[in-house]
Design a protein around this motif. Structure first.
Motif, PDB file in Angstrom:
ATOM      1  N   ALA A  18      10.142  16.958  51.011  1.00  0.00           N
ATOM      2  CA  ALA A  18       9.534  16.000  50.086  1.00  0.00           C
ATOM      3  C   ALA A  18       8.134  16.427  49.677  1.00  0.00           C
ATOM      4  CB  ALA A  18       9.491  14.613  50.727  1.00  0.00           C
ATOM      5  N   ALA A  19       7.396  16.989  50.633  1.00  0.00           N
ATOM      6  CA  ALA A  19       6.006  17.363  50.364  1.00  0.00           C
ATOM      7  C   ALA A  19       5.891  18.637  49.543  1.00  0.00           C
ATOM      8  CB  ALA A  19       5.256  17.526  51.686  1.00  0.00           C
ATOM      9  N   PHE A  20       6.820  19.573  49.756  1.00  0.00           N
ATOM     10  CA  PHE A  20       6.734  20.883  49.097  1.00  0.00           C
ATOM     11  C   PHE A  20       8.094  21.274  48.518  1.00  0.00           C
ATOM     12  CE2 PHE A  20       3.889  20.980  52.873  1.00  0.00           C
ATOM     13  CZ  PHE A  20       2.675  20.997  52.215  1.00  0.00           C
ATOM     14  N   PRO A  21       8.586  20.565  47.513  1.00  0.00           N
ATOM     15  CA  PRO A  21       9.909  20.878  46.968  1.00  0.00           C
ATOM     16  C   PRO A  21       9.999  22.269  46.357  1.00  0.00           C
ATOM     17  CG  PRO A  21       8.754  19.293  45.575  1.00  0.00           C
ATOM     18  CD  PRO A  21       7.972  19.408  46.834  1.00  0.00           C
ATOM     19  N   ASN A  22       8.874  22.849  45.984  1.00  0.00           N
ATOM     20  CA  ASN A  22       8.897  24.199  45.397  1.00  0.00           C
ATOM     21  C   ASN A  22       9.262  25.261  46.423  1.00  0.00           C
ATOM     22  OD1 ASN A  22       6.276  23.309  46.374  1.00  0.00           O
ATOM     23  ND2 ASN A  22       5.487  25.313  45.791  1.00  0.00           N
ATOM     24  N   TYR A  23       9.230  24.907  47.708  1.00  0.00           N
ATOM     25  CA  TYR A  23       9.577  25.867  48.757  1.00  0.00           C
ATOM     26  C   TYR A  23      10.999  25.687  49.295  1.00  0.00           C
ATOM     27  CZ  TYR A  23       4.655  27.272  49.179  1.00  0.00           C
ATOM     28  OH  TYR A  23       3.398  27.765  48.935  1.00  0.00           O
ATOM     29  N   ILE A  24      11.759  24.770  48.726  1.00  0.00           N
ATOM     30  CA  ILE A  24      13.090  24.487  49.266  1.00  0.00           C
ATOM     31  C   ILE A  24      13.973  25.731  49.246  1.00  0.00           C
ATOM     32  CG2 ILE A  24      15.240  23.227  48.829  1.00  0.00           C
ATOM     33  CD1 ILE A  24      13.567  20.816  48.039  1.00  0.00           C
ATOM     34  N   GLU A  25      13.936  26.481  48.159  1.00  0.00           N
ATOM     35  CA  GLU A  25      14.802  27.665  48.058  1.00  0.00           C
ATOM     36  C   GLU A  25      14.243  28.852  48.838  1.00  0.00           C
ATOM     37  OE1 GLU A  25      15.758  28.696  44.082  1.00  0.00           O
ATOM     38  OE2 GLU A  25      16.689  26.762  43.606  1.00  0.00           O
ATOM     39  N   SER A  26      12.947  29.081  48.758  1.00  0.00           N
ATOM     40  CA  SER A  26      12.359  30.268  49.383  1.00  0.00           C
ATOM     41  C   SER A  26      12.020  30.056  50.856  1.00  0.00           C
ATOM     42  CB  SER A  26      11.092  30.680  48.629  1.00  0.00           C
ATOM     43  OG  SER A  26      10.121  29.640  48.666  1.00  0.00           O
ATOM     44  N   VAL A  74       2.006  13.509  53.297  1.00  0.00           N
ATOM     45  CA  VAL A  74       3.388  13.280  53.723  1.00  0.00           C
ATOM     46  C   VAL A  74       3.791  14.328  54.761  1.00  0.00           C
ATOM     47  CG1 VAL A  74       5.799  13.257  52.963  1.00  0.00           C
ATOM     48  CG2 VAL A  74       4.040  12.197  51.541  1.00  0.00           C
ATOM     49  N   ALA A  75       3.413  15.576  54.504  1.00  0.00           N
ATOM     50  CA  ALA A  75       3.743  16.659  55.441  1.00  0.00           C
ATOM     51  C   ALA A  75       3.088  16.433  56.793  1.00  0.00           C
ATOM     52  CB  ALA A  75       3.313  17.999  54.852  1.00  0.00           C
ATOM     53  N   VAL A  76       1.821  16.049  56.786  1.00  0.00           N
ATOM     54  CA  VAL A  76       1.086  15.850  58.037  1.00  0.00           C
ATOM     55  C   VAL A  76       1.607  14.638  58.792  1.00  0.00           C
ATOM     56  CG1 VAL A  76      -1.161  15.258  59.023  1.00  0.00           C
ATOM     57  CG2 VAL A  76      -1.005  17.006  57.238  1.00  0.00           C
ATOM     58  N   GLU A 103       5.054  29.858  57.005  1.00  0.00           N
ATOM     59  CA  GLU A 103       4.597  29.453  58.325  1.00  0.00           C
ATOM     60  C   GLU A 103       3.157  28.967  58.299  1.00  0.00           C
ATOM     61  OE1 GLU A 103       4.378  28.426  62.187  1.00  0.00           O
ATOM     62  OE2 GLU A 103       6.154  28.855  60.963  1.00  0.00           O
ATOM     63  N   SER A 104       2.340  29.513  57.411  1.00  0.00           N
ATOM     64  CA  SER A 104       0.949  29.093  57.325  1.00  0.00           C
ATOM     65  C   SER A 104       0.830  27.622  56.920  1.00  0.00           C
ATOM     66  CB  SER A 104       0.187  29.970  56.331  1.00  0.00           C
ATOM     67  OG  SER A 104       0.771  29.882  55.038  1.00  0.00           O
ATOM     68  N   VAL A 105       1.700  27.166  56.030  1.00  0.00           N
ATOM     69  CA  VAL A 105       1.686  25.774  55.593  1.00  0.00           C
ATOM     70  C   VAL A 105       2.173  24.866  56.720  1.00  0.00           C
ATOM     71  CG1 VAL A 105       2.643  24.117  53.943  1.00  0.00           C
ATOM     72  CG2 VAL A 105       2.011  26.420  53.184  1.00  0.00           C
ATOM     73  N   ARG A 106       3.277  25.254  57.344  1.00  0.00           N
ATOM     74  CA  ARG A 106       3.825  24.458  58.443  1.00  0.00           C
ATOM     75  C   ARG A 106       2.816  24.345  59.590  1.00  0.00           C
ATOM     76  NH1 ARG A 106       9.169  23.505  59.526  1.00  0.00           N
ATOM     77  NH2 ARG A 106       9.729  25.190  58.083  1.00  0.00           N
ATOM     78  N   ALA A 107       2.163  25.454  59.913  1.00  0.00           N
ATOM     79  CA  ALA A 107       1.210  25.459  61.024  1.00  0.00           C
ATOM     80  C   ALA A 107       0.038  24.520  60.762  1.00  0.00           C
ATOM     81  CB  ALA A 107       0.703  26.874  61.271  1.00  0.00           C
ATOM     82  N   ALA A 108      -0.468  24.519  59.535  1.00  0.00           N
ATOM     83  CA  ALA A 108      -1.597  23.644  59.199  1.00  0.00           C
ATOM     84  C   ALA A 108      -1.198  22.180  59.277  1.00  0.00           C
ATOM     85  CB  ALA A 108      -2.120  23.983  57.806  1.00  0.00           C
ATOM     86  N   ALA A 109       0.001  21.861  58.774  1.00  0.00           N
ATOM     87  CA  ALA A 109       0.466  20.476  58.809  1.00  0.00           C
ATOM     88  C   ALA A 109       0.683  20.009  60.242  1.00  0.00           C
ATOM     89  CB  ALA A 109       1.753  20.333  57.998  1.00  0.00           C
ATOM     90  N   MET A 110       1.280  20.852  61.060  1.00  0.00           N
ATOM     91  CA  MET A 110       1.546  20.481  62.454  1.00  0.00           C
ATOM     92  C   MET A 110       0.252  20.349  63.249  1.00  0.00           C
ATOM     93  SD  MET A 110       4.948  22.781  63.307  1.00  0.00           S
ATOM     94  CE  MET A 110       4.988  22.191  65.000  1.00  0.00           C
ATOM     95  N   TRP A 111      -0.709  21.236  62.994  1.00  0.00           N
ATOM     96  CA  TRP A 111      -1.987  21.161  63.706  1.00  0.00           C
ATOM     97  C   TRP A 111      -2.709  19.864  63.379  1.00  0.00           C
ATOM     98  CZ3 TRP A 111      -7.073  20.734  62.141  1.00  0.00           C
ATOM     99  CH2 TRP A 111      -8.043  20.938  63.129  1.00  0.00           C
TER     100      TRP A 111
END
Length: 218
Positions: free
Chosen positions: A48-56, A39-41, A60-68
């Motif tokens: 939706a893909a990472f609801p555990n990160y909504i608050e924190s 879903v992220a990619v 950037e490492s996760v976002r970068a991998a998905a965008m790449w």
């Protein structure tokens, strides 16, 4: 029957070739569902893909991998990822088998080993399936809960249990008997680790170490 439980393209070095291989498997009869990282990619819906990160906030490492991975994939690859179902059901004889990424009805709420037993029971109750085939935790295991069985295949290349091989699960349904076992396949994890490192994305040094050791490194 081959079942693939999602998380297909985000962390590996060759997302396009992976999708091509999976599409060939699907055409030959494999059943493939979508994982949260897919879903992220495909759509960049990180909440939706990472609801555990909504608050924190999303690392950037996760976002970068998905965008790449998104930018690397062709439009037809992305369209294929988007059309994958969240889960599928297969009836084998009198038994219903569910393939889902995390747990019945969810791509993000998995059957973690440290989960409270009451929460595990609640998630099990969301389906009438006797066999629940899933992933998400990247830790391969088979757990029996009376009549129901949870089969987590771990990961074919990004496993977290300390064994740096590709894990998969063999489920056998023979009349009223259901059995499952985790199996491992050797692959050139050092070559994959080096290919990940060569990208130079934020977090790739940790992803490479995870592939190389079979343990989650962050």
């Amino acid at each position: 029957m081959i079942l693939v439980a999602g998380d297909l393209v985000m962390n590996g070095p060759e997302p396009g070739a992976t999708v091509d291989a999976l599409r060939e498997m699907e055409q030959a009869g494999a059943i493939i569902v979508q994982g949260n990282t897919d879903v992220a990619v495909a759509d960049g819906d990180y909440a939706a893909a990472f609801p555990n990160y909504i608050e924190s906030g999303l690392p950037e490492s996760v976002r970068a991998a998905a965008m790449w991975a998104h930018d690397t994939l062709e439009d037809e690859h992305l369209a294929w990822l988007r059309r994958l179902p969240a889960e599928r059901r297969v009836r084998i004889g009198d038994d219903l088998v569910l393939v889902t990424h995390a747990s019945p009805g969810s791509q993000t709420q998995g059957f973690n080993q440290g989960l409270d037993p009451s929460t595990t029971t609640e998630r099990l109750s969301r389906t009438d399936a006797r066999v629940i085939c899933c992933g998400h935790t990247h830790v391969p295991e088979v757990r029996e809960f009376g009549w129901k069985v949870i089969v987590n295949d771990g990961s074919a290349g990004y496993v977290f249990d300390g064994d740096p091989t590709a894990s998969w699960a063999l489920v056998t349904i023979d009349g009223e008997e259901v059995s499952a076992e985790i199996r491992r396949a050797e692959y050139d994890n050092l070559a994959v680790s080096n290919a990940i490192s060569a990208r130079g994305l934020p977090g790739d040094v940790y992803r490479a170490a995870t592939v190389r050791t079979g343990k989650l490194v962050r």
